[in-house]
Write a protein that holds these residues in place. Sequence first.
Motif: not given
Length: 577
Positions: A518-527, A532-544, A564-568
């Motif tokens: 079983d798992q529950i997870t939540a997170g967010l992604w922000g830009d 014109d020069f692409g996309r930069f994304r930042v993410g954070v996720q927690y799961s149990y 806990i995860f982070t992503s750039f």
Amino acid sequence: MNPKLLLAGACASALLAGHAFAQDATMAPAAKHRHHAANSVERRLDRLEQVIEEQQSEIRSLKSQLGGHGGTSGGAGSVAAVPPPQPQPEVSAEQFQALQNQVNQQQAEVETVTKPKDKKIRFKGVTVTFGGFLAAESVYRSREEYADIGSSYSGIPYSNSPQAHADEWRMTARQSRVSGLVQGDVDPVTHLSMYGEFDFLGAAASANSNESNSYQPRIRTLYGTVDWDDSGIQFLAGQDWSLVTLSKNGMSPQGGNQGSDSVLTPPSIDAQYVPGFDWTRQPQLRVTKNFDDQVWLGLSVENPQTTFGGTVPSVPGLLDNSGNGFNGGTGSGGAEFNPGITLSLNHVPDVIGKVAFEPSMFDKNVHLEAFGLYRDFYDRYGTNPDLSDVSTHDVSGGGFGAAALVKVLPGVFDIQADGMFGDGIGRYGSGQLPDATFKPDGQIAPLTEDMEMVGATWHSTPHLDFYVFAGREHDESKSYNVGTTPFGYGNPLYVNTGCFSLTAALTAKCTGNTQQIDQITAGLWGDPYSGDFGRFRVGVQYSYTERKAFDGVGGKPIANENMIFTSFRYYPFWEPK
């Protein structure tokens, strides 16, 4: 000088200057660097504007001079009478508009030159689109898994393992991806394409064909398609997401510049997604049919593989699907496979049929799918010690499932869900529960399993998403006993006494067959940036996550994991849609 002639000459000079400028800009060699071209256009535009301003200034001066002369009479020595003033000549509206249009045209050319063009390469009718992203990510786990950014849900350690008493944190860039899409048209109704997407999460010693075909270099997808618009038929050959995986729309596998745009994966950073999510990426042949962009039918034959759990019996001539050879000997990979990996024995592909529906009444904001899966399990065994009755045996399995994407508030709030039920379907779930076990005589026994996942995504702004997902995978037991000797998977006679502590593990066994994840997870992604020069994304996720074992002698062990995860991520080839 005749004022009319002077005014006409001024207008003609401006028009000729603009025409010469346009011709010069058109004839500029295409090979010039963009920076030099932009500076050249700006200099020419400045000259054109200066010419126009000078001519307009001269026109205003002439108009003023003409308007200032009046007729006078005088005596001797007086200045001769001046003729009555003539009507003041002016530049016509058409002439002025022509000059203004030239200025606007050159300004547009400057903007076209100085701004980046689309990020495609075109050559002799073929278009190449690059994609992928650079990732700098981290993961923290409360129990050591010795895993990279993709978690091992069915491997979360019980308390008898030293790993259960140590946490881990690591950084990684291995989920970075590169991709390329090549497209070309044979004729107006026949289209060819090839798409490849690769990452760096392969490891030779652990590579297998169970779910993601994780050989090196790690191919996520690599396939070619042919589309016939007049019939609505598409043919695919190569490695792609399985047909059981939820599509974003229709049933097209077409890749994009941000990854595989065809499927709707949970938006998690964890490369293993969420338990209950139905998927594989594997070689296949697929045919789909589009009915007026409302109904799609698909059929695929896909690479088979079988995963096992429980006790492997020792019977004469057993050649089982866990890589074992005759009489329980240890098997190994052959040509083109790492000798340390485990491969199953299969001789019939997995066959999947699917239907997708997007009802027009909801303006295509509802996407529904249903599918069926056929599987064949194959091994070789006998009962006589002299191997006189050794033969091959087939057992059928498979299942069915459904999935949906509902855009409750289009562009603002989405819900997605999938579910699957059947016998021998474990490899199609993120939790990777086993497909089958063995009966005491060596015959394969597919395990009955169900898996479900549901999630919601809130697009709070065009540049910020929040999500929450929950999922589970659950196996039924298959128990067999020969006297007091237990066989199968989840047998209540299996000993779990040693699962509950390090000291208990010193004197007792821990079988601990996994029953449920079983798992529950939540997170967010922000830009922070997209343009014109692409996309930069930042993410954070927690799961149990919880791993629960079948009840056995000594009890029912449970292991849990906080992560806990982070992503750039930077998407250099991303383009605004």
